[in-house]
Design a protein around this motif. Structure first.
Motif, PDB file in Angstrom:
ATOM      1  N   SER A 137      19.276  61.468  16.115  1.00 13.47           N
ATOM      2  CA  SER A 137      19.310  60.423  15.096  1.00 13.47           C
ATOM      3  C   SER A 137      19.557  59.036  15.667  1.00 13.47           C
ATOM      4  O   SER A 137      19.482  58.045  14.963  1.00 13.47           O
ATOM      5  CB  SER A 137      20.414  60.737  14.072  1.00 13.47           C
ATOM      6  OG  SER A 137      21.689  60.771  14.716  1.00 13.47           O
ATOM      7  N   GLY A 138      19.849  58.964  16.980  1.00 11.95           N
ATOM      8  CA  GLY A 138      20.214  57.687  17.574  1.00 11.95           C
ATOM      9  C   GLY A 138      19.036  56.784  17.886  1.00 11.95           C
ATOM     10  O   GLY A 138      17.953  57.246  18.233  1.00 11.95           O
ATOM     11  N   GLU A 139      19.289  55.490  17.767  1.00  8.13           N
ATOM     12  CA  GLU A 139      18.312  54.485  18.172  1.00  8.13           C
ATOM     13  C   GLU A 139      18.336  54.319  19.687  1.00  8.13           C
ATOM     14  O   GLU A 139      17.356  53.896  20.297  1.00  8.13           O
ATOM     15  CB  GLU A 139      18.643  53.165  17.478  1.00  8.13           C
ATOM     16  CG  GLU A 139      17.715  52.015  17.808  1.00  8.13           C
ATOM     17  CD  GLU A 139      18.183  50.707  17.189  1.00  8.13           C
ATOM     18  OE1 GLU A 139      17.585  49.663  17.522  1.00  8.13           O
ATOM     19  OE2 GLU A 139      19.142  50.716  16.373  1.00  8.13           O
ATOM     20  N   PHE A 140      19.498  54.665  20.276  1.00  7.06           N
ATOM     21  CA  PHE A 140      19.665  54.634  21.730  1.00  7.06           C
ATOM     22  C   PHE A 140      20.139  56.007  22.182  1.00  7.06           C
ATOM     23  O   PHE A 140      20.852  56.706  21.450  1.00  7.06           O
ATOM     24  CB  PHE A 140      20.659  53.546  22.139  1.00  7.06           C
ATOM     25  CG  PHE A 140      20.175  52.168  21.795  1.00  7.06           C
ATOM     26  CD1 PHE A 140      19.393  51.456  22.680  1.00  7.06           C
ATOM     27  CD2 PHE A 140      20.479  51.594  20.569  1.00  7.06           C
ATOM     28  CE1 PHE A 140      18.922  50.187  22.357  1.00  7.06           C
ATOM     29  CE2 PHE A 140      20.016  50.333  20.234  1.00  7.06           C
ATOM     30  CZ  PHE A 140      19.230  49.619  21.131  1.00  7.06           C
ATOM     31  N   VAL A 141      19.765  56.369  23.423  1.00  6.62           N
ATOM     32  CA  VAL A 141      20.046  57.720  23.914  1.00  6.62           C
ATOM     33  C   VAL A 141      20.665  57.630  25.305  1.00  6.62           C
ATOM     34  O   VAL A 141      20.031  57.138  26.248  1.00  6.62           O
ATOM     35  CB  VAL A 141      18.755  58.576  23.984  1.00  6.62           C
ATOM     36  CG1 VAL A 141      19.081  59.982  24.456  1.00  6.62           C
ATOM     37  CG2 VAL A 141      18.065  58.611  22.628  1.00  6.62           C
ATOM     38  N   ALA A 142      21.899  58.103  25.439  1.00  5.64           N
ATOM     39  CA  ALA A 142      22.571  58.179  26.734  1.00  5.64           C
ATOM     40  C   ALA A 142      22.487  59.614  27.247  1.00  5.64           C
ATOM     41  O   ALA A 142      22.478  60.562  26.454  1.00  5.64           O
ATOM     42  CB  ALA A 142      24.032  57.742  26.610  1.00  5.64           C
ATOM     43  N   VAL A 167      14.959  44.819  26.993  1.00  5.70           N
ATOM     44  CA  VAL A 167      15.706  45.774  27.824  1.00  5.70           C
ATOM     45  C   VAL A 167      15.490  47.190  27.309  1.00  5.70           C
ATOM     46  O   VAL A 167      15.743  47.479  26.139  1.00  5.70           O
ATOM     47  CB  VAL A 167      17.210  45.422  27.848  1.00  5.70           C
ATOM     48  CG1 VAL A 167      18.006  46.530  28.546  1.00  5.70           C
ATOM     49  CG2 VAL A 167      17.430  44.095  28.553  1.00  5.70           C
ATOM     50  N   GLY A 168      15.030  48.065  28.194  1.00 12.82           N
ATOM     51  CA  GLY A 168      14.743  49.440  27.791  1.00 12.82           C
ATOM     52  C   GLY A 168      15.729  50.463  28.301  1.00 12.82           C
ATOM     53  O   GLY A 168      15.823  51.566  27.753  1.00 12.82           O
ATOM     54  N   MET A 169      16.475  50.144  29.383  1.00 14.96           N
ATOM     55  CA  MET A 169      17.410  51.113  29.954  1.00 14.96           C
ATOM     56  C   MET A 169      18.505  50.388  30.713  1.00 14.96           C
ATOM     57  O   MET A 169      18.248  49.355  31.354  1.00 14.96           O
ATOM     58  CB  MET A 169      16.656  52.057  30.902  1.00 14.96           C
ATOM     59  CG  MET A 169      17.431  53.291  31.370  1.00 14.96           C
ATOM     60  SD  MET A 169      18.572  53.008  32.768  1.00 14.96           S
ATOM     61  CE  MET A 169      17.456  52.486  34.074  1.00 14.96           C
ATOM     62  N   VAL A 170      19.708  50.920  30.645  1.00 16.43           N
ATOM     63  CA  VAL A 170      20.844  50.407  31.414  1.00 16.43           C
ATOM     64  C   VAL A 170      21.426  51.563  32.216  1.00 16.43           C
ATOM     65  O   VAL A 170      21.773  52.614  31.655  1.00 16.43           O
ATOM     66  CB  VAL A 170      21.926  49.786  30.500  1.00 16.43           C
ATOM     67  CG1 VAL A 170      23.114  49.319  31.330  1.00 16.43           C
ATOM     68  CG2 VAL A 170      21.346  48.631  29.687  1.00 16.43           C
ATOM     69  N   GLN A 171      21.510  51.382  33.519  1.00 14.41           N
ATOM     70  CA  GLN A 171      22.042  52.406  34.430  1.00 14.41           C
ATOM     71  C   GLN A 171      23.367  51.933  35.008  1.00 14.41           C
ATOM     72  O   GLN A 171      23.515  50.757  35.350  1.00 14.41           O
ATOM     73  CB  GLN A 171      21.058  52.645  35.580  1.00 14.41           C
ATOM     74  CG  GLN A 171      21.553  53.554  36.693  1.00 14.41           C
ATOM     75  CD  GLN A 171      21.582  55.009  36.292  1.00 14.41           C
ATOM     76  OE1 GLN A 171      20.597  55.548  35.811  1.00 14.41           O
ATOM     77  NE2 GLN A 171      22.731  55.664  36.476  1.00 14.41           N
ATOM     78  N   VAL A 172      24.351  52.850  35.109  1.00 18.35           N
ATOM     79  CA  VAL A 172      25.613  52.509  35.754  1.00 18.35           C
ATOM     80  C   VAL A 172      25.710  53.254  37.083  1.00 18.35           C
ATOM     81  O   VAL A 172      24.913  54.132  37.392  1.00 18.35           O
ATOM     82  CB  VAL A 172      26.825  52.835  34.854  1.00 18.35           C
ATOM     83  CG1 VAL A 172      26.667  52.196  33.483  1.00 18.35           C
ATOM     84  CG2 VAL A 172      27.057  54.332  34.729  1.00 18.35           C
ATOM     85  N   GLY A 217      23.220  56.852  32.295  1.00 18.87           N
ATOM     86  CA  GLY A 217      22.438  55.708  31.843  1.00 18.87           C
ATOM     87  C   GLY A 217      22.134  55.848  30.361  1.00 18.87           C
ATOM     88  O   GLY A 217      22.319  56.921  29.775  1.00 18.87           O
ATOM     89  N   ILE A 218      21.679  54.773  29.759  1.00 18.60           N
ATOM     90  CA  ILE A 218      21.378  54.793  28.324  1.00 18.60           C
ATOM     91  C   ILE A 218      20.017  54.133  28.101  1.00 18.60           C
ATOM     92  O   ILE A 218      19.724  53.067  28.657  1.00 18.60           O
ATOM     93  CB  ILE A 218      22.488  54.096  27.503  1.00 18.60           C
ATOM     94  CG1 ILE A 218      22.119  54.081  26.010  1.00 18.60           C
ATOM     95  CG2 ILE A 218      22.798  52.715  28.026  1.00 18.60           C
ATOM     96  CD1 ILE A 218      23.279  53.644  25.115  1.00 18.60           C
ATOM     97  N   TRP A 219      19.191  54.776  27.277  1.00 24.63           N
ATOM     98  CA  TRP A 219      17.822  54.334  26.998  1.00 24.63           C
ATOM     99  C   TRP A 219      17.692  53.826  25.565  1.00 24.63           C
ATOM    100  O   TRP A 219      18.338  54.341  24.653  1.00 24.63           O
ATOM    101  CB  TRP A 219      16.847  55.502  27.148  1.00 24.63           C
ATOM    102  CG  TRP A 219      16.542  55.919  28.547  1.00 24.63           C
ATOM    103  CD1 TRP A 219      17.285  56.760  29.334  1.00 24.63           C
ATOM    104  CD2 TRP A 219      15.398  55.544  29.323  1.00 24.63           C
ATOM    105  NE1 TRP A 219      16.674  56.927  30.553  1.00 24.63           N
ATOM    106  CE2 TRP A 219      15.513  56.196  30.570  1.00 24.63           C
ATOM    107  CE3 TRP A 219      14.300  54.729  29.079  1.00 24.63           C
ATOM    108  CZ2 TRP A 219      14.558  56.048  31.577  1.00 24.63           C
ATOM    109  CZ3 TRP A 219      13.347  54.580  30.081  1.00 24.63           C
ATOM    110  CH2 TRP A 219      13.483  55.235  31.314  1.00 24.63           C
TER     111      TRP A 219
END
Length: 504
Positions: A137-142, A167-172, A217-219
C-alpha cells in the motif's frame, strides 16, 4: 628467443597492461571522492505531508536472524498509520514458524505487519519483492535483507529527500555488526567500506550512475514501475533495476552518514558464494544493459564510469591468466639472460597494487582510523583479493557463456562482535572442488618462490608471496573454516549451558 616465447611475453604484458588500467581506476575513484566529498546532499523542498511507506523484508531460511530483523524494523520511528511492514518469507525450514510468531506478536501490539509466504521461489529475491509489491500500500518502498538492523531514524533521514520529484531511490551505508569476529570479517568490512564511502560517494556526487545495493535503501514506487519492475534474469536484480531506472532519468541519492548495520559472512565458503553471485550478476547486467548505455545520449564520463563499474569483475579472469603466466614469464626471461627486463613488470604491478593501498588507506582515513591500523590489513587485503580470483573468474565465465544458476543466498549466523550462534551445516557455504584448485595454484607459486630465491630474482619475491599467500589462505579456509567455526560455536554454546546450570 623463439616466436612462441615472444608471443607468450606479448600476451603476458597485455594482461598486465589491462589489469593496470582497471587498477588505476581506483585512483580516479579516490580523486572524484576528494573532489566532491563536500557536496553534501540536502533535501530539495519539503514534503507537503508524510507519505505512506511499505518496508519489505525478503527472507529465506533465516532462523538465526529473522527475529532480530523484524524487531529492529518495528522500532523504526514513523507514524504507525503510515507504515506497512511485509515479511516476505520463502523459507522451507523452522524460519517459517519463527517469523510467523514474531509477526503475530508485533501485530498484537498494533503494528501493520503482514506475513506473506510463497510455496515456490520463482524469481528468488526479485520474485519475492515483486510478489509483495502487488499487495503493498506504500507510495515508497524500503527493503532490508535478513542480516540488517536498521536504526529507528532510518525513514526520518531518508524520506525527506523525496520532496524532489526527480529522486527515485535513496541508499544508506552498510555498517558491520561482526567486524571484529575474525581477520576475514575485518577484510570484508574494509572492502565494503571502500565500496560505499569512496565509490558510491564519488559516483553519486560526480553525476555518474551508482546502484541500490539490494538492501538498506528506499525506492519511490513509481520509479520501480517506470523502470520495468523487478526482473530476475540476472543474479543482481538490484544493480539491474538501478541502471534501468537511471537510464529513465531518475536521480539517486547516497547518504554515507546514515549507517545501517549488517552481518558479514563468517565462513569462507559463504563469502565466496556471495562474491560469486555478485561477480556473475554484474557481468550479466553488463551484457544486458551496457550496449544500451553506450548507445545512449548520456555524457561520456557517465558512460565511461558505467563501463568500468559493470565490467570491473572481468579483471578476475585476467588475474587467473596472470597467475599462470607470471612464474613462467620469470623463468623464460631468466633462462634467456633477460633478468633486467623483470623491472619492466614493476610499473604495472605498482599501478595495480599501489592503487589498492591508496584506495583502502583513504577509506580508513575517512573513518578516522589511526595510521598503523590503516596499514596493517593491506597485505592481507591484496592477498585475499588475489585468492578470490579463481572463484570469481568462474562466475564471470558462467555469465559470459550464459550458464544459468539459482540465487544462492548468503548464509546468516546471527554473529555480532566476536560471538557466534550454533549453526546448522546447511547454513554454512557449500564446499566444492574449488579449494583444491586454489591450493594447486598455491603450490605452483611455492615452486615459483623457490626458483626466484634460488636464482636471486628478489624483485619478484614480494609479488609471488602475495599470490601464494592468497591462494593458500582462501583454499585452506574453504576446506576448514566451516568445520572450525561450527566447533567454536558448539564449544561456546556448551560453555553457556554449563554456566546456566551452575547459576540454577
Amino acid at each position: 628467443m623463439t616466436t612462441v616465447e615472444i608471443i607468450f611475453l606479448g600476451v603476458y604484458f597485455t594482461v598486465l597492461c589491462v589489469l593496470a588500467v582497471y587498477g588505476s581506476h581506483r585512483y580516479r575513484m579516490a580523486y572524484l571522492y576528494y573532489r566532491h566529498k563536500f557536496k553534501l546532499p540536502t533535501p530539495r523542498g519539503v514534503l507537503p505531508a508524510l507519505p505512506r511507506v511499505t518496508i519489505q523484508l525478503p527472507i529465506f531460511n533465516e532462523m538465526y536472524v529473522v527475529e532480530r530483523l523484524v524487531d529492529s524494523v518495528c522500532r523504526i520511528d514513523y507514524p504507525r498509520e503510515l507504515l506497512e511492514i511485509q515479511v516476505l518469507d520463502d523459507s522451507t525450514d523452522e524460519t517459517c514458524g519463527i517469523a510467523r510468531a514474531c509477526v503475530e506478536r508485533h501485530r498484537n501490539k498494533g503494528l501493520n505487519i503482514v506475513y506473506i509466504h510463497r510455496e515456490n521461489r520463482q524469481g528468488f529475491k526479485a520474485g519475492a519483492l515483486e510478489h509483495g509489491l502487488k499487495v503493498a500500500s506504500g507510495e515508497f518502498v524500503a527493503v532490508f535483507d535478513a542480516d540488517f538492523v536498521p536504526s529507528p531514524d532510518f525513514l526520518q533521514r531518508t524520506v525527506p529527500f523525496f520532496a524532489d520529484a526527480k529522486v527515485g531511490m535513496v541508499q544508506v551505508r552498510w555498517g558491520h555488526l561482526n567486524r571484529e569476529f575474525s581477520i576475514l570479517t575485518q577484510a570484508q568490512s574494509i572492502f565494503l567500506d571502500g565500496h560505499f564511502i569512496i565509490e558510491h560517494t564519488a559516483r553519486n556526487r560526480s553525476g555518474c550512475f551508482f546502484n541500490f545495493n539490494g538492501t538498506a535503501g528506499i525506492w519511490r514506487r513509481a520509479t520501480i514501475e517506470d523502470a520495468g519492475g523487478w526482473q530476475h534474469d540476472t543474479l543482481t536484480e538490484d544493480l539491474d533495476l538501478s541502471y534501468r531506472a537511471q537510464l529513465k532519468g531518475w536521480q539517486f541519492i547516497f547518504l554515507p552518514e546514515v549507517i545501517s548495520p549488517a552481518e558479514v559472512p563468517v565462513d569462507m565458503n559463504a563469502f565466496k558464494s556471495q562474491q560469486h553471485r555478485w561477480a556473475k550478476g554484474s557481468i550479466q547486467t553488463a551484457k544486458k544493459l551496457l550496449p544500451t548505455i553506450l548507445k545512449s545520449d548520456l555524457p561520456f564520463v557517465v558512460k565511461r564510469e558505467a563501463f568500468f563499474h559493470l565490467t570491473n569483475n572481468m579483471a578476475y579472469l585476467l588475474m587467473v591468466l596472470l597467475s599462470v603466466l607470471m612464474p613462467m614469464s620469470m623463468v623464460v626471461r631468466f633462462h634467456h639472460g633477460l633478468y633486467g627486463t623483470l623491472f619492466l613488470d614493476l610499473p604495472f604491478f605498482v599501478t595495480a597494487t599501489a592503487s589498492v593501498c591508496v584506495f583502502y588507506v583513504a577509506t580508513q582515513r575517512e573513518q578516522g582510523v589511526s595510521g598503523w591500523a590503516r596499514l596493517k590489513y593491506l597485505p592481507f587485503l591484496m592477498s585475499l583479493g588475489i585468492g578470490l580470483a579463481i572463484n570469481n573468474a568462474k562466475a564471470v565465465l558462467e555469465a559470459l557463456l550464459n550458464q544459468q544458476s539459482g540465487f544462492a543466498r548468503t548464509p546468516k549466523t546471527g554473529s555480532e562482535g566476536k560471538s557466534l550462534k550454533r549453526v546448522q551445516k546447511s547454513y554454512l557455504g557449500a564446499k566444492t572442488l574449488m579449494p583444491f584448485i586454489e591450493l594447486l595454484f598455491a603450490a605452483y607459486f611455492t615452486g615459483a618462490l623457490w626458483f626466484a630465491i634460488d636464482a636471486r630474482i628478489y624483485t619478484s619475491v614480494p609479488f609471488i608471496i602475495l599470490f601464494q599467500a592468497g591462494f593458500l589462505y582462501v583454499g585452506l579456509s574453504s576446506l576448514l573454516r566451516g568445520r572450525l567455526k561450527t566447533a567454536e560455536a558448539s564449544a561456546t554454546l556448551k560453555s553457556s549451558e554449563e554456566q546456566a546450570r551452575r547459576v540454577a
